[in-house]
Scaffold this motif. Sequence first.
Motif, mmCIF file in Angstrom:
data_model
loop_
_atom_site.group_PDB
_atom_site.id
_atom_site.type_symbol
_atom_site.label_atom_id
_atom_site.label_comp_id
_atom_site.label_asym_id
_atom_site.label_seq_id
_atom_site.Cartn_x
_atom_site.Cartn_y
_atom_site.Cartn_z
ATOM 1 N N ALA A 89 -7.027 -22.210 27.427
ATOM 2 C CA ALA A 89 -5.809 -23.024 27.337
ATOM 3 C C ALA A 89 -4.902 -22.617 28.493
ATOM 4 O O ALA A 89 -5.268 -21.736 29.270
ATOM 5 N N ARG A 90 -3.720 -23.245 28.587
ATOM 6 C CA ARG A 90 -2.891 -22.977 29.781
ATOM 7 C C ARG A 90 -2.053 -21.709 29.676
ATOM 8 O O ARG A 90 -1.978 -20.932 30.619
ATOM 9 N N THR B 279 -12.044 -25.137 23.781
ATOM 10 C CA THR B 279 -11.006 -25.540 24.732
ATOM 11 C C THR B 279 -9.754 -25.936 23.938
ATOM 12 O O THR B 279 -9.866 -26.510 22.852
ATOM 13 N N GLY B 280 -8.587 -25.598 24.484
ATOM 14 C CA GLY B 280 -7.346 -25.851 23.733
ATOM 15 C C GLY B 280 -7.359 -25.067 22.442
ATOM 16 O O GLY B 280 -6.911 -25.547 21.405
ATOM 17 N N ASP C 104 -5.762 -24.931 33.375
ATOM 18 C CA ASP C 104 -5.146 -26.218 33.082
ATOM 19 C C ASP C 104 -6.201 -27.309 33.314
ATOM 20 O O ASP C 104 -6.623 -27.532 34.451
ATOM 21 N N VAL D 78 -9.776 -29.779 23.672
ATOM 22 C CA VAL D 78 -8.505 -30.032 24.355
ATOM 23 C C VAL D 78 -8.275 -31.540 24.523
ATOM 24 O O VAL D 78 -9.218 -32.294 24.807
ATOM 25 N N LYS E 106 -6.971 -23.865 17.566
ATOM 26 C CA LYS E 106 -6.686 -22.511 17.070
ATOM 27 C C LYS E 106 -7.301 -22.333 15.675
ATOM 28 O O LYS E 106 -7.926 -21.306 15.390
ATOM 29 N N SER F 260 -5.757 -22.300 21.585
ATOM 30 C CA SER F 260 -4.656 -21.386 21.269
ATOM 31 C C SER F 260 -3.614 -22.012 20.350
ATOM 32 O O SER F 260 -2.610 -21.387 20.033
#
Length: 307
Positions: free
Chosen positions: A78-79, A53-54, A105, A131, A61, A56
């Motif tokens: 991610a968003r 999660t998160g 999100d 995230v 990343k 990118s």
Amino acid sequence: MISGCTSYLWVAGVCVVAYYLFKIAKYFARLCNESLWSKTFDFQKYGNWAVVTGGSDGIGKALTMEFAQSGMNVFILARTKQKLENMEKEIKSMYKVSVKTLAVDFSKEDIYQAIQDEVSELDIAVLVNNVGMTHPEPIALLDVPNVEKYSNDVIHVNTFALMKLTAMILPQMTSRKGGIVVNVSSVIGSTISPFFALYGATKSCMNTFTEAMRQEYSDSGVIFQCIAPAITATPAVASRTKSNFMIPSSALFGKYAIKAIGKSAYTNTSFLWHNVFQLMLYVLPNVVFFNAMRKGVEDALINTKKE
Ligand SMILES: NC(=O)c1ccc[n+]([C@@H]2O[C@H](COP(=O)([O-])OP(=O)(O)OC[C@H]3O[C@@H](n4cnc5c(N)ncnc54)[C@H](OP(=O)(O)O)[C@@H]3O)[C@@H](O)[C@H]2O)c1
């Protein structure tokens, strides 16, 4: 009588010293086991996919790239769709692995069916609950702009997502009798963090949740782990922090983190300065940290006035 008492004290002293020597030895054993020269955990024995999660940007990343390099397929959430697409291209140009992405999100509650639809088809070896969000500068709660929305978002992104994804993916891990759930916390989750009150509280929640899950599922074959970085130069902190010898870039932190995954219950990885910072939080009286945070608030105010 006195000599009896002395010998009891002597034995108690030896026990205390032995206990701390054991703890210190364990600490250094963890550092060696997680060093850059150690062997990376064999993730593929549990499945072919890593979910981040998160994933990118920043630490997420960096970890995603490390998983792909190790031959794992990656599912990134991610968003921003564009960032996800760019990352998919980047990974596919570098490694022969499958990549899935989903733009969601985590401040919203209605995203979990879409995630469930994607993960049910994958044999997931590793879930990284990475995230997280906070305000960039230290600030008292009521001074946070739009504090109600901020609080709602922080709780959803930092804790609700952690619980929902763990509950969603754990059943397939327990049925295969193996998997790793990595929760990216923060060193400040192990202390009281004025001026990051809610963020710190969510990270403490993450720490205790991870340890409780570790105990509850100790016979399941699933490993629960907290990775607790100190400050790392990621886009989240880019406005005020550049990497230097004490502050790793996210890519460098990813290299340390991948070596730590699956090997301990709670870790700052083997990156030296993050361990030093954690040790200072344990050893120094809280007031030293509180005063440093107060100074941070004053500096942030001065910088805002200058701008
Ligand atoms: N950096 C540090 O100094 C530091 C220190 C200790 C702990 N940590 C922890 O490490 C983790 C990663 O931090 P980071 O600094 O790498 O963060 P970052 O650089 O801000 O990266 C955040 C990632 O999460 C995604 N994201 C942000 N908000 C989201 C949302 N509401 N829903 C879905 N995706 C979202 C971002 O992509 P989109 O913007 O496209 O959504 C991006 O991929 C966090 O849990 C943080 O608390 C960081």
